[in-house]
Design a protein around this motif. Structure first.
Motif, PDB file in Angstrom:
ATOM      1  N   UNK A 126       2.902  16.399   5.949  1.00 49.30           N
ATOM      2  CA  UNK A 126       3.800  16.283   4.803  1.00 49.30           C
ATOM      3  C   UNK A 126       3.576  14.909   4.183  1.00 49.30           C
ATOM      4  N   UNK A 127       3.183  14.918   2.937  1.00 51.14           N
ATOM      5  CA  UNK A 127       2.967  13.669   2.202  1.00 51.14           C
ATOM      6  C   UNK A 127       4.178  13.456   1.305  1.00 51.14           C
ATOM      7  N   UNK A 128       4.724  12.242   1.327  1.00 49.99           N
ATOM      8  CA  UNK A 128       5.940  11.917   0.580  1.00 49.99           C
ATOM      9  C   UNK A 128       5.682  10.781  -0.395  1.00 49.99           C
ATOM     10  N   UNK A 129       6.357  10.838  -1.564  1.00 53.02           N
ATOM     11  CA  UNK A 129       6.419   9.714  -2.499  1.00 53.02           C
ATOM     12  C   UNK A 129       7.800   9.096  -2.324  1.00 53.02           C
ATOM     13  N   UNK A 130       7.827   7.765  -2.150  1.00 56.82           N
ATOM     14  CA  UNK A 130       9.075   7.069  -1.822  1.00 56.82           C
ATOM     15  C   UNK A 130       9.349   5.943  -2.814  1.00 56.82           C
ATOM     16  N   UNK A 131      10.645   5.636  -3.009  1.00 58.60           N
ATOM     17  CA  UNK A 131      11.049   4.559  -3.923  1.00 58.60           C
ATOM     18  C   UNK A 131      10.759   3.171  -3.390  1.00 58.60           C
ATOM     19  N   UNK A 132      10.719   3.025  -2.083  1.00 59.33           N
ATOM     20  CA  UNK A 132      10.525   1.687  -1.516  1.00 59.33           C
ATOM     21  C   UNK A 132       9.570   1.752  -0.342  1.00 59.33           C
ATOM     22  N   UNK A 133       9.047   0.589   0.015  1.00 57.62           N
ATOM     23  CA  UNK A 133       8.118   0.529   1.146  1.00 57.62           C
ATOM     24  C   UNK A 133       8.888   0.630   2.452  1.00 57.62           C
ATOM     25  N   UNK A 158      -3.559  12.154  -7.595  1.00 53.84           N
ATOM     26  CA  UNK A 158      -4.071  12.576  -8.903  1.00 53.84           C
ATOM     27  C   UNK A 158      -3.409  11.839 -10.057  1.00 53.84           C
ATOM     28  N   UNK A 159      -2.219  11.318  -9.840  1.00 51.12           N
ATOM     29  CA  UNK A 159      -1.546  10.529 -10.878  1.00 51.12           C
ATOM     30  C   UNK A 159      -0.589   9.560 -10.190  1.00 51.12           C
ATOM     31  N   UNK A 160      -0.191   8.572 -10.934  1.00 52.67           N
ATOM     32  CA  UNK A 160       0.731   7.585 -10.372  1.00 52.67           C
ATOM     33  C   UNK A 160       2.115   8.216 -10.253  1.00 52.67           C
ATOM     34  N   UNK A 161       2.635   8.330  -9.015  1.00 54.35           N
ATOM     35  CA  UNK A 161       3.943   8.971  -8.845  1.00 54.35           C
ATOM     36  C   UNK A 161       5.072   8.067  -9.350  1.00 54.35           C
ATOM     37  N   UNK A 162       6.167   8.706  -9.765  1.00 51.55           N
ATOM     38  CA  UNK A 162       7.357   7.952 -10.189  1.00 51.55           C
ATOM     39  C   UNK A 162       7.847   7.096  -9.035  1.00 51.55           C
ATOM     40  N   UNK A 163       7.813   7.660  -7.856  1.00 52.18           N
ATOM     41  CA  UNK A 163       8.142   6.910  -6.646  1.00 52.18           C
ATOM     42  C   UNK A 163       6.808   6.415  -6.099  1.00 52.18           C
ATOM     43  N   UNK A 164       6.615   5.104  -6.056  1.00 54.01           N
ATOM     44  CA  UNK A 164       5.281   4.529  -5.896  1.00 54.01           C
ATOM     45  C   UNK A 164       4.726   4.321  -4.506  1.00 54.01           C
ATOM     46  N   UNK A 182       6.447   9.841  11.654  1.00 56.24           N
ATOM     47  CA  UNK A 182       6.148   9.386  10.303  1.00 56.24           C
ATOM     48  C   UNK A 182       5.370   8.076  10.348  1.00 56.24           C
ATOM     49  N   UNK A 183       4.558   7.878   9.316  1.00 56.53           N
ATOM     50  CA  UNK A 183       3.791   6.642   9.185  1.00 56.53           C
ATOM     51  C   UNK A 183       4.607   5.588   8.473  1.00 56.53           C
ATOM     52  N   UNK A 184       4.128   4.357   8.519  1.00 59.48           N
ATOM     53  CA  UNK A 184       4.614   3.329   7.607  1.00 59.48           C
ATOM     54  C   UNK A 184       4.074   3.685   6.225  1.00 59.48           C
ATOM     55  N   UNK A 185       4.661   3.145   5.195  1.00 55.70           N
ATOM     56  CA  UNK A 185       4.235   3.478   3.828  1.00 55.70           C
ATOM     57  C   UNK A 185       3.010   2.664   3.421  1.00 55.70           C
ATOM     58  N   UNK A 186       2.291   3.183   2.453  1.00 62.64           N
ATOM     59  CA  UNK A 186       1.277   2.391   1.761  1.00 62.64           C
ATOM     60  C   UNK A 186       1.668   2.365   0.300  1.00 62.64           C
ATOM     61  N   UNK A 187       1.199   1.344  -0.411  1.00 64.34           N
ATOM     62  CA  UNK A 187       1.520   1.265  -1.833  1.00 64.34           C
ATOM     63  C   UNK A 187       2.028  -0.119  -2.196  1.00 64.34           C
ATOM     64  N   UNK A 188       2.475  -0.270  -3.429  1.00 65.91           N
ATOM     65  CA  UNK A 188       2.676   0.785  -4.409  1.00 65.91           C
ATOM     66  C   UNK A 188       1.356   1.315  -4.952  1.00 65.91           C
ATOM     67  N   UNK A 189       1.398   2.581  -5.382  1.00 68.90           N
ATOM     68  CA  UNK A 189       0.218   3.215  -5.964  1.00 68.90           C
ATOM     69  C   UNK A 189      -0.054   2.584  -7.318  1.00 68.90           C
ATOM     70  N   UNK A 190      -1.316   2.237  -7.560  1.00 74.09           N
ATOM     71  CA  UNK A 190      -1.715   1.627  -8.842  1.00 74.09           C
ATOM     72  C   UNK A 190      -2.682   2.512  -9.576  1.00 74.09           C
TER      73      UNK A 190
END
Length: 190
Positions: A126-133, A158-164, A182-190
């Motif tokens: 499961x891949x998630x887009x999150x508001x914060x790291x 494929x695109x920059x998510x609203x939640x980075x 769950x993993x630690x987050x990576x990002x923000x996506x640029x």
């Protein structure tokens, strides 16, 4: 979770030797042996120094040996048991899953699962887009939305998510038992 008990055999010497014990975790099957050092594929289990031992989740998939060491003023003798059968149990995350790849649009991210199990494992990613790291692994932050779910261990941004920020959740299933981490987050996506 099932307690194991070793039989130490009989020892003799003059003066009578003191006997100490040690459980070891090993990666390969092996026969009983006499040696001053343990087999190279084995490592001592910290604190496991009695004749009984209860396998822990981190032992899943490995084999165990028991060592008895006899010591008196004239020397030391060590005997190692043959290895046990492989330790069964639910899938176990040796460390939190992680993500390899760059947090950039067009990049492919790959899941690193770090799971141990005795039987065949199936995975759900499961891949998630999150508001914060999130530096804390094994915890899904509250501000996350799933963006991809399935059996593939890769995710293409494929695109920059609203939640980075991107977090990976992995469910490993072996037989009728499963574990999720769950993993630690990576990002923000640029």
């Amino acid at each position: 979770g099932t307690q194991l008990t070793a039989t130490v055999g009989s020892w003799s010497g003059n003066p009578t030797p003191a006997i100490s014990y040690q459980w070891l975790t090993c990666s390969q099957e092996g026969v009983a042996l006499t040696a001053a050092t343990p087999p190279s594929d084995c490592s001592q289990i910290k604190g496991a120094t009695s004749t009984s031992y209860t396998p822990a989740p981190q032992d899943v998939g490995s084999r165990l040996r028991f060592a008895a060491k006899a010591t008196n003023p004239f020397g030391t003798s060590v005997r190692y048991s043959a290895t046990s059968d492989a330790i069964g149990g639910p899938p176990y995350f040796a460390s939190a899953p992680s993500i390899s790849g760059r947090a950039r649009v067009g990049s492919t991210l790959r899941a690193q699962t770090n799971v141990k199990a005795l039987a065949t494992i199936s995975y759900e990613y499961r891949w998630y887009a999150c508001n914060r790291s999130s530096r804390s692994a094994n915890v899904l932050p509250n501000s996350c939305d799933p963006v991809a779910i399935g059996s593939t261990d890769t995710f293409v941004i494929v695109s920059r998510p609203t939640r980075g920020y991107i977090v990976l959740g992995v469910t490993a299933t072996s037989g009728d038992q499963s574990a999720t981490a769950y993993s630690a987050s990576i990002g923000p996506v640029r």
